[in-house]
Design a protein around this motif. Sequence first.
Motif, PDB file in Angstrom:
ATOM      1  N   ALA A   1      20.620  16.471   6.557  1.00 44.93           N
ATOM      2  CA  ALA A   1      19.369  17.118   6.151  1.00 44.93           C
ATOM      3  C   ALA A   1      18.532  16.179   5.290  1.00 44.93           C
ATOM      4  N   GLY A   2      19.160  15.525   4.322  1.00 38.63           N
ATOM      5  CA  GLY A   2      18.433  14.606   3.472  1.00 38.63           C
ATOM      6  C   GLY A   2      17.931  13.396   4.235  1.00 38.63           C
ATOM      7  N   ALA A   3      18.765  12.871   5.121  1.00 34.77           N
ATOM      8  CA  ALA A   3      18.366  11.694   5.891  1.00 34.77           C
ATOM      9  C   ALA A   3      17.159  11.999   6.770  1.00 34.77           C
TER      10      ALA A   3
ATOM     11  N   GLY B   1      -2.250   7.579 -12.189  1.00 31.63           N
ATOM     12  CA  GLY B   1      -3.219   8.071 -11.219  1.00 31.63           C
ATOM     13  C   GLY B   1      -2.853   7.765  -9.782  1.00 31.63           C
ATOM     14  N   LEU B   2      -1.559   7.674  -9.491  1.00 24.90           N
ATOM     15  CA  LEU B   2      -1.095   7.283  -8.161  1.00 24.90           C
ATOM     16  C   LEU B   2      -0.783   8.506  -7.305  1.00 24.90           C
ATOM     17  N   ALA B   3      -1.216   8.460  -6.059  1.00 25.71           N
ATOM     18  CA  ALA B   3      -0.801   9.489  -5.106  1.00 25.71           C
ATOM     19  C   ALA B   3       0.714   9.372  -4.924  1.00 25.71           C
ATOM     20  N   HIS B   4       1.397  10.517  -4.941  1.00 27.76           N
ATOM     21  CA  HIS B   4       2.849  10.418  -4.897  1.00 27.76           C
ATOM     22  C   HIS B   4       3.518  11.741  -4.588  1.00 27.76           C
ATOM     23  N   SER B   5       4.765  11.634  -4.163  1.00 30.82           N
ATOM     24  CA  SER B   5       5.709  12.743  -4.100  1.00 30.82           C
ATOM     25  C   SER B   5       6.970  12.257  -4.795  1.00 30.82           C
ATOM     26  N   ASN B   6       7.545  13.111  -5.638  1.00 29.56           N
ATOM     27  CA  ASN B   6       8.679  12.678  -6.478  1.00 29.56           C
ATOM     28  C   ASN B   6       9.610  13.879  -6.638  1.00 29.56           C
ATOM     29  N   VAL B   7      10.563  13.998  -5.717  1.00 27.63           N
ATOM     30  CA  VAL B   7      11.354  15.222  -5.658  1.00 27.63           C
ATOM     31  C   VAL B   7      12.844  14.891  -5.546  1.00 27.63           C
ATOM     32  N   ILE B   8      13.650  15.863  -5.934  1.00 28.91           N
ATOM     33  CA  ILE B   8      15.100  15.797  -5.752  1.00 28.91           C
ATOM     34  C   ILE B   8      15.447  16.551  -4.469  1.00 28.91           C
ATOM     35  N   TYR B   9      16.176  15.911  -3.588  1.00 28.62           N
ATOM     36  CA  TYR B   9      16.610  16.564  -2.357  1.00 28.62           C
ATOM     37  C   TYR B   9      17.827  17.437  -2.658  1.00 28.62           C
ATOM     38  N   PRO B  10      17.766  18.719  -2.404  1.00 26.45           N
ATOM     39  CA  PRO B  10      18.866  19.618  -2.772  1.00 26.45           C
ATOM     40  C   PRO B  10      20.197  19.222  -2.126  1.00 26.45           C
TER      41      PRO B  10
ATOM     42  N   ARG C   1      -0.978   0.102  -6.984  1.00 27.98           N
ATOM     43  CA  ARG C   1      -2.029   0.870  -6.317  1.00 27.98           C
ATOM     44  C   ARG C   1      -1.517   1.555  -5.058  1.00 27.98           C
ATOM     45  N   ALA C   2      -0.240   1.455  -4.805  1.00 32.82           N
ATOM     46  CA  ALA C   2       0.356   2.052  -3.616  1.00 32.82           C
ATOM     47  C   ALA C   2       0.485   3.562  -3.761  1.00 32.82           C
ATOM     48  N   GLU C   3       0.700   4.232  -2.635  1.00 37.76           N
ATOM     49  CA  GLU C   3       1.158   5.618  -2.653  1.00 37.76           C
ATOM     50  C   GLU C   3       2.682   5.603  -2.614  1.00 37.76           C
ATOM     51  N   PHE C   4       3.300   6.469  -3.396  1.00 36.54           N
ATOM     52  CA  PHE C   4       4.756   6.485  -3.539  1.00 36.54           C
ATOM     53  C   PHE C   4       5.341   7.799  -3.029  1.00 36.54           C
ATOM     54  N   VAL C   5       6.459   7.690  -2.344  1.00 34.92           N
ATOM     55  CA  VAL C   5       7.263   8.852  -1.968  1.00 34.92           C
ATOM     56  C   VAL C   5       8.699   8.595  -2.402  1.00 34.92           C
ATOM     57  N   TYR C   6       9.175   9.387  -3.354  1.00 38.71           N
ATOM     58  CA  TYR C   6      10.554   9.267  -3.834  1.00 38.71           C
ATOM     59  C   TYR C   6      11.346  10.505  -3.427  1.00 38.71           C
ATOM     60  N   GLY C   7      12.525  10.269  -2.874  1.00 38.60           N
ATOM     61  CA  GLY C   7      13.474  11.327  -2.577  1.00 38.60           C
ATOM     62  C   GLY C   7      14.769  11.043  -3.309  1.00 38.60           C
ATOM     63  N   HIS C   8      14.981  11.741  -4.412  1.00 39.86           N
ATOM     64  CA  HIS C   8      16.130  11.443  -5.273  1.00 39.86           C
ATOM     65  C   HIS C   8      17.362  12.227  -4.840  1.00 39.86           C
TER      66      HIS C   8
ATOM     67  N   ALA D   1       0.806  -1.220   0.000  1.00 40.45           N
ATOM     68  CA  ALA D   1       0.000   0.000   0.000  1.00 40.45           C
ATOM     69  C   ALA D   1       0.836   1.267   0.000  1.00 40.45           C
ATOM     70  N   ALA D   2       2.129   1.154   0.289  1.00 41.14           N
ATOM     71  CA  ALA D   2       2.972   2.343   0.385  1.00 41.14           C
ATOM     72  C   ALA D   2       4.391   1.965   0.005  1.00 41.14           C
ATOM     73  N   VAL D   3       5.039   2.847  -0.758  1.00 36.08           N
ATOM     74  CA  VAL D   3       6.420   2.629  -1.165  1.00 36.08           C
ATOM     75  C   VAL D   3       7.209   3.912  -0.966  1.00 36.08           C
ATOM     76  N   GLY D   4       8.298   3.811  -0.224  1.00 39.20           N
ATOM     77  CA  GLY D   4       9.283   4.879  -0.149  1.00 39.20           C
ATOM     78  C   GLY D   4      10.511   4.457  -0.926  1.00 39.20           C
ATOM     79  N   GLY D   5      11.032   5.341  -1.771  1.00 37.05           N
ATOM     80  CA  GLY D   5      12.238   5.046  -2.545  1.00 37.05           C
ATOM     81  C   GLY D   5      13.214   6.207  -2.419  1.00 37.05           C
ATOM     82  N   PHE D   6      14.415   5.936  -1.889  1.00 35.31           N
ATOM     83  CA  PHE D   6      15.340   7.006  -1.567  1.00 35.31           C
ATOM     84  C   PHE D   6      16.712   6.747  -2.183  1.00 35.31           C
ATOM     85  N   HIS D   7      17.249   7.794  -2.782  1.00 39.57           N
ATOM     86  CA  HIS D   7      18.460   7.730  -3.625  1.00 39.57           C
ATOM     87  C   HIS D   7      18.478   6.450  -4.469  1.00 39.57           C
ATOM     88  N   GLY D   8      17.343   6.201  -5.115  1.00 37.82           N
ATOM     89  CA  GLY D   8      17.227   5.056  -6.015  1.00 37.82           C
ATOM     90  C   GLY D   8      17.927   5.320  -7.331  1.00 37.82           C
ATOM     91  N   GLY D   9      18.419   4.261  -7.936  1.00 38.31           N
ATOM     92  CA  GLY D   9      19.073   4.382  -9.233  1.00 38.31           C
ATOM     93  C   GLY D   9      18.372   3.561 -10.293  1.00 38.31           C
TER      94      GLY D   9
END
Length: 247
Positions: A230-232, A204-213, A174-181, A148-156
């Motif tokens: 800060a990113g962690a 149509g997925l709820a999500h956040s998909n951002v690059i961490y400065p 059908r999950a909600e996704f949060v990506y922090g690149h 139901a939920a996926v977090g993906g961080f510094h994924g390649g």
Amino acid sequence: MTTFTIPVGTASVEAFSGRPDDDADHPGVLFLADAIGLRPQIQTMVDRIASWGYVVLAPHLFFRTGTVAELAPSGDLRQPGERERFFATVGPRIDDLAPRDGVDDVAAYVEALRGMPGVAPGPVGVTGYCLGARIATRAAALHPDDIAAVGGFHGGRLVTDAEDSPHLGLLQARAEFVYGHADNDGSMPPEAVEALEAALTGAGLAHSNVIYPDAPHGYTMADTSMYQEAGAERHYAELRDLFARTL
């Protein structure tokens, strides 16, 4: 490090776990580590996520290549040059995993997680780091009823030219996704982040998909030279909010 084993096919796979210090049932979370593998830093992260109210399982993704102890780094990856020297040796484990990207094992990991004491019924969450983020993305597409939920961080390599690129499977998820690149990441450049955004929106997925400065690849890992506080900390906050909304 203290590991226990879970069954994956005919293999006994080492794993870390964590849970709140109570007797209640809690949602399950699958933790997919980076290419460095299971080590004390991963147990620390597992315990922090568990403290939010989850039972967490972190399997040894590279069990076909060697044991946790055999594959663990011997040097201090925070020291100059040590991380680079270590990564010069990880090709075999990545090659052994790449043909299936660990996805064939995810069903067994989810089954093992559901069978752990104190795991509440219902869907689970997944958080993945580096190649673990790629596996998590594929897994959500193949197991939409379970995840139901996926977090993906510094994924390649979440977006490639291949017919089976991870982002192309998002239509089945059908999950909600949060990506922090990671910022300036050659394995996930801005055009790939844009393509991932288009795929998430198109599905149509709820999500956040951002690059961490200014966050380098590996920014969550406090035991390496790539760590960025800060990113962690941002990743922990966004992951916690994701799981609170969905699990």
